[in-house]
Motif scaffolding. Sequence first.
Motif, mmCIF file in Angstrom:
data_model
loop_
_atom_site.group_PDB
_atom_site.id
_atom_site.type_symbol
_atom_site.label_atom_id
_atom_site.label_comp_id
_atom_site.label_asym_id
_atom_site.label_seq_id
_atom_site.Cartn_x
_atom_site.Cartn_y
_atom_site.Cartn_z
ATOM 1 N N ARG A 83 -2.084 -8.593 13.621
ATOM 2 C CA ARG A 83 -2.303 -7.366 12.839
ATOM 3 C C ARG A 83 -0.988 -6.823 12.282
ATOM 4 O O ARG A 83 -0.924 -6.370 11.136
ATOM 5 N N ARG A 84 0.078 -6.877 13.110
ATOM 6 C CA ARG A 84 1.372 -6.382 12.633
ATOM 7 C C ARG A 84 1.858 -7.197 11.432
ATOM 8 O O ARG A 84 2.384 -6.645 10.462
ATOM 9 N N GLY A 85 1.689 -8.517 11.503
ATOM 10 C CA GLY A 85 2.101 -9.358 10.383
ATOM 11 C C GLY A 85 1.301 -9.076 9.130
ATOM 12 O O GLY A 85 1.864 -8.949 8.031
ATOM 13 N N TYR A 86 -0.026 -8.955 9.271
ATOM 14 C CA TYR A 86 -0.867 -8.639 8.117
ATOM 15 C C TYR A 86 -0.462 -7.295 7.511
ATOM 16 O O TYR A 86 -0.370 -7.148 6.286
ATOM 17 N N GLN A 87 -0.216 -6.315 8.366
ATOM 18 C CA GLN A 87 0.128 -4.989 7.866
ATOM 19 C C GLN A 87 1.458 -5.005 7.116
ATOM 20 O O GLN A 87 1.607 -4.356 6.070
ATOM 21 N N GLN A 88 2.413 -5.774 7.613
ATOM 22 C CA GLN A 88 3.713 -5.865 6.951
ATOM 23 C C GLN A 88 3.567 -6.457 5.551
ATOM 24 O O GLN A 88 4.178 -5.971 4.589
ATOM 25 N N VAL A 89 2.738 -7.482 5.431
ATOM 26 C CA VAL A 89 2.537 -8.104 4.125
ATOM 27 C C VAL A 89 1.748 -7.182 3.210
ATOM 28 O O VAL A 89 2.055 -7.053 2.011
ATOM 29 N N ALA A 90 0.725 -6.518 3.742
ATOM 30 C CA ALA A 90 -0.068 -5.596 2.930
ATOM 31 C C ALA A 90 0.790 -4.453 2.415
ATOM 32 O O ALA A 90 0.669 -4.038 1.250
ATOM 33 N N ASP A 91 1.673 -3.956 3.269
ATOM 34 C CA ASP A 91 2.547 -2.844 2.848
ATOM 35 C C ASP A 91 3.524 -3.278 1.762
ATOM 36 O O ASP A 91 3.978 -2.448 0.964
ATOM 37 N N ARG B 37 2.011 -10.526 -3.908
ATOM 38 C CA ARG B 37 0.832 -11.272 -4.343
ATOM 39 C C ARG B 37 -0.067 -11.687 -3.187
ATOM 40 O O ARG B 37 -1.225 -12.034 -3.415
ATOM 41 N N LEU B 38 0.432 -11.650 -1.960
ATOM 42 C CA LEU B 38 -0.412 -11.974 -0.808
ATOM 43 C C LEU B 38 -0.990 -10.724 -0.142
ATOM 44 O O LEU B 38 -1.676 -10.840 0.877
ATOM 45 N N ALA B 39 -0.751 -9.556 -0.743
ATOM 46 C CA ALA B 39 -1.272 -8.329 -0.153
ATOM 47 C C ALA B 39 -2.806 -8.336 -0.054
ATOM 48 O O ALA B 39 -3.354 -7.914 0.976
ATOM 49 N N PRO B 40 -3.558 -8.795 -1.090
ATOM 50 C CA PRO B 40 -5.030 -8.849 -0.931
ATOM 51 C C PRO B 40 -5.459 -9.729 0.237
ATOM 52 O O PRO B 40 -6.395 -9.387 0.969
ATOM 53 N N ALA B 41 -4.781 -10.884 0.400
ATOM 54 C CA ALA B 41 -5.117 -11.762 1.512
ATOM 55 C C ALA B 41 -4.790 -11.091 2.844
ATOM 56 O O ALA B 41 -5.533 -11.232 3.830
ATOM 57 N N ALA B 42 -3.692 -10.346 2.888
ATOM 58 C CA ALA B 42 -3.331 -9.637 4.114
ATOM 59 C C ALA B 42 -4.345 -8.541 4.423
ATOM 60 O O ALA B 42 -4.708 -8.311 5.583
#
Length: 882
Positions: free
Chosen positions: A637-645, A649-654
């Motif tokens: 979750r921490r990794g996904y949140q870092q990318v989303a923030d 271009r990978l924010a939607p995937a995150a």
Amino acid sequence: MLFGSNDRSVAAEEAFTNRQAQWQAVVAALADHLQRVASPSFDVEDLASARHNILVGHGVGGIGKSTLSRKIEASLAHRQDRPAQWDAPSWPTERILPVRIDLARSTGTDFEHVVLSIRLAIAALGRPMPAFDLALRRHWERNHPGEPLEEYLRRGGMLSRFSNAVNLPQQMQSALADVAQALTLPGTVGGAVGQLTTALVGALRERRQTVRALAGCTRLADILEAEPDLETLSFATHLLAWDLAQLPADQQITPVILFDTFEDVGDRTNRDLERLLQRIVWLMPNAMFVITGRNRLQWAEDGLQGQLDWTGPTAWPGLAGHVPGSRGRSGPTARQILIGDFSPEDCDDHLARRLTRSGQPLIDENLRRAIAARSHGLPLYLDLAVMRFLEIRRSGRAPQLADFGGFPALISRTVSDLTTDERHVLRSVSLLDAFSVPLATQVAGLAHDAAALRLTERPFIRDEPAGLWPFHLHQVVRSAIRHAEDHTDDRWSPQDWQRAAMRALTALGHEWSHGPRRDRAMLIGCLRQGLRLARDFSLELDWLTEAAFSYVGDSVWEPLAPPAQDHEADAALNTPAEALVETLSALARRQREHRAHTVTRLTTIIDCNLLPAELHEMALYYRAKAYRDIGHSQDSRRGYQQVADGAGRLAPAARRGLAQAARLAGDFPTAHTAAQTLGWEGRHQRVLGDLWWLQGEPERAAVAYLAGRTEAEQHANSGEAAHNQALRALAVAFFDPHQADDEIDLAHQLLANLDLRATTINAAIAALIRDAGNPALDDRIHTLRTELDLAGLASMTPTLELAAAFHQAVLADHDALAATLSRLREQTRNGDYAYYADIAHFMAGLPLEAPSPAQWIDGADPTRQRWRSLVTARRAHLGTLR
């Protein structure tokens, strides 16, 4: 070899290796030739018919062409000299007259020497060749005044080579005497050859009966009247063919003339000597010619009209059929054969017999095997390795594998007959695994394709017409050019190589982004070559960044990593290119190794902080996915949140990853709300499908997965299409086993050319659900448990156990179900998938004393009823089957 060591116990011998296929080609061509010559319709004076009296063997320098030529000559001359592996020919060898002529510049062979060699070989018959001998004597007296032919032959060493050479002057003198007698000319003929030929031409023109023996040679008078220069001498070989045709049947012989080292005849712009030699082949149709050289003959190409006398496929049908990207025709009429590399077995045999002591190989078996592998079947490499073996042995130490790398001699032998531009292109394409003519021209930085086109005709260029790029260098030649110390005059400096690498990387980027073929295969081909160039020469990433995102976007995961460099594979990363190579390698290899290894590799890349921001986020995102797979939910979750923030271009995937994390925790309303905002980039339909089947609504999930597959197909994303189809098969398997058959088959079709381990396992789980209620599923379930453990896909194990629970609920096997529930509770202790135990209870109609904190979209009771209905429907279905 014998002079390479003081150790007289070491024996060095010529090691000839098989070449049976080439011998069979010679036998077949010669048999066809003998049949044609024996035909009643054959006319030695026919100058219009196509010629079939030729066989060409071409191959890279050092492949063994000259050795093969010598062996063919010996085998045709003496049956006992034929190698044991070669089949015996069907014709009597005494009717075959072989003569081998080495055209190498180092031998000093000129056209006169060629013609004399042929005539000297025929002198073995002990008969004059009157028509030809008249022309030859006239040529000799005009061009070598005051120099007796006997003295010339003795001084040139030809008398020693041809045992009957001493008889040639007498045979010529006999021919002159016979003509003089027929013309009733007075006195000696020796000093009156001019007068004799004048009288003979007159008699031939007047068709006198006294010269009827020569009157049948329709072109004799014309040749005797022509200026006696080399041009006339070349045409005079027609007279020699005519003379041979006049021999009595019991004395008929077939000359087999072997021209070796034909590449030294001239170049593609100077064909003077080649034209003279071609005349011999054309004008002596009753002789067989076996030509060996580095390059295929171009005589069947119409474009050579005017440079040679006879050109085109009509004139030389056996030489025709070559187009760029092809090695020529195959079949019984093909007369151009590529003399290829040795097989591994032949390489070992060659090395074992090259150096021996007391009959045993001096080079041990392990070293022979290693040298053979590095040689890629090139005999020259093997001989150079043997010489290096002796050199190292003289120094007093035992040769090791590390001593046998590149050989500078390979470079000089390869480039010796290339033009400056061809050598430039050759070095340029050695940077590439494969190339086309336009790509080679761009990498070389030339304005025209001519040099690249000529290079593709060389035998060290291999071709694969079906390949993405049709040409590639012989591997050992490529290795020598790239790694051996180059001592040639036009060798490249390190800066030259660096500039060429930059041109190559730019050209590959243009191929991918603007070339005529913009598909997945082109992407992978460009990435594989481009990544290696960027890594080996520390180049800027340039177009590789965009290509990397295209690669991961399709979720296909073909292996990309170029061959490892000389340093250890786990050495520290020093450049962005090295980091990108390692990133894409880790992503591809996660389909074949434990996901914990993926986490470790990606963590190393992230910590080195070499990648630009967007590629750094790629490593973060896929590490988050790997964390999820091995059950580290918080890290994921921490990794996904870092990318989303980061809003890259990978924010939607995150964000999809965060929605999936909510689903794993049982927060279905949050996951459902998030799915509405994800769109195609966030794979919203797949997220919805994952939600609906967990609610006991697999029909609704199947519809969402179908929509996701359709979207993926519209975006040409084969990996995502396969993901959705495997999950659709899983959903359909719950409510319609018959339809599931088709859905599972389609999933396997979509997965056929993909490397998607998790998706393949999903399809296998779908097959288990389809077969629920049938006996003998336990072994399949156990096999899948093992596979998931090996892959490190802990996140998928609860789904497998849920499939087992469905099967056990259908059978009402409460003991097995209790064991499955125990495994589920153990697997979901961290909170993820805790609701799977709830669903297992729903399926079996069991009371749930300690429900998970799952927030069902429309409540627990409707969800329980739907899951129980799926079980009872399956029981009813099985009942109808019974």
